[in-house]
Design an enzyme around this catalytic site. Structure first.
Site, PDB file in Angstrom:
ATOM      1  CB  CYS A  43      -0.925  -0.065   1.026  1.00  0.00           C
ATOM      2  SG  CYS A  43      -0.291  -0.186   2.686  1.00  0.00           S
ATOM      3  CB  CYS A  49      -3.529   4.548   4.341  1.00  0.00           C
ATOM      4  SG  CYS A  49      -2.116   5.309   5.022  1.00  0.00           S
ATOM      5  CB  CYS A  64      -1.115   0.060   9.362  1.00  0.00           C
ATOM      6  SG  CYS A  64       0.171   0.340   8.489  1.00  0.00           S
ATOM      7  CG  ASP A  65       3.022  -3.369   9.481  1.00  0.00           C
ATOM      8  OD1 ASP A  65       2.566  -2.632   8.974  1.00  0.00           O
ATOM      9  OD2 ASP A  65       4.083  -4.018   9.266  1.00  0.00           O
ATOM     10  CB  CYS A 108       8.063  13.919  -8.512  1.00  0.00           C
ATOM     11  SG  CYS A 108       8.965  12.542  -8.212  1.00  0.00           S
ATOM     12  CB  CYS A 114       6.911   6.734  -5.036  1.00  0.00           C
ATOM     13  SG  CYS A 114       6.664   8.616  -4.950  1.00  0.00           S
ATOM     14  CB  CYS A 118       4.525   4.606   3.301  1.00  0.00           C
ATOM     15  SG  CYS A 118       3.672   3.957   5.067  1.00  0.00           S
ATOM     16  CB  CYS A 132      12.017  13.810  -2.250  1.00  0.00           C
ATOM     17  SG  CYS A 132      11.284  12.239  -1.835  1.00  0.00           S
TER      18      CYS A 132
END
Length: 153
Positions: A43, A49, A64-65, A108, A114, A118, A132
């Site tokens: 994800c 998300c 989510c972990d 970008c 990307c 995340c 970045c």
């Protein structure tokens, strides 16, 4: 340092791949998948998300972990149905809470790969508004990733 680490990992991964020694690195395999026109299962490359249910030993469920936090607790598998967990305030809050994109995302050339990354890493990427690390990595590897994506069976 993050970009340099990623570049070095990519170099090692690519060399192993060309030598016939497949080393599975989820991030890289997802980038190749994206370049082949497929959806990613990771994800973090979607730009938004999705819920990846995490079940703790006590039965607590989180979205989510990376976000096993009280405000995102979705319930308990011992007490709540899956439907209740999916509709919980914790899940709603998690999906609503977003981190802003890096200012460089607007122009970008790698954004389609990307998606801004995340949300957990976005603050890290924004340490320097004019740089970045993930963009640096993707610009360095883009043509080689495209070549790998084209030549995969």
């Amino acid at each position: 340092m993050y970009a340099e680490f990623m570049k070095e990992m990519f170099n090692l991964w690519e060399q192993n791949l060309r030598d016939g020694n497949v080393m599975h690195i989820r991030e890289f395999e997802n980038i190749v998948s994206r370049l082949r026109g497929n959806k990613t299962e990771q994800c973090g490359l979607s730009g938004y998300c999705t819920v990846q249910f995490v079940l703790e030993a006590d039965g607590s469920v989180y979205p989510c972990d990376f976000y096993v936090l009280d405000q995102y607790k979705a319930g308990s598998i011992l007490e709540d149905s899956i439907e209740e967990i999916e509709k919980s305030d914790g899940i709603k809050t998690f999906l609503k809470d977003q981190q802003p994109l890096h200012p460089l995302c607007a122009t970008c050339k790698a954004f389609s790969i990307c998606g801004g990354g995340c949300k957990r890493y976005r603050g890290f990427y924004r340490i320097d508004e004019s740089y970045c690390p993930y963009q640096d990595f993707l610009y360095f590897t883009h043509d080689r990733f495209v070549d790998i994506a084209r030549n995969m069976a």
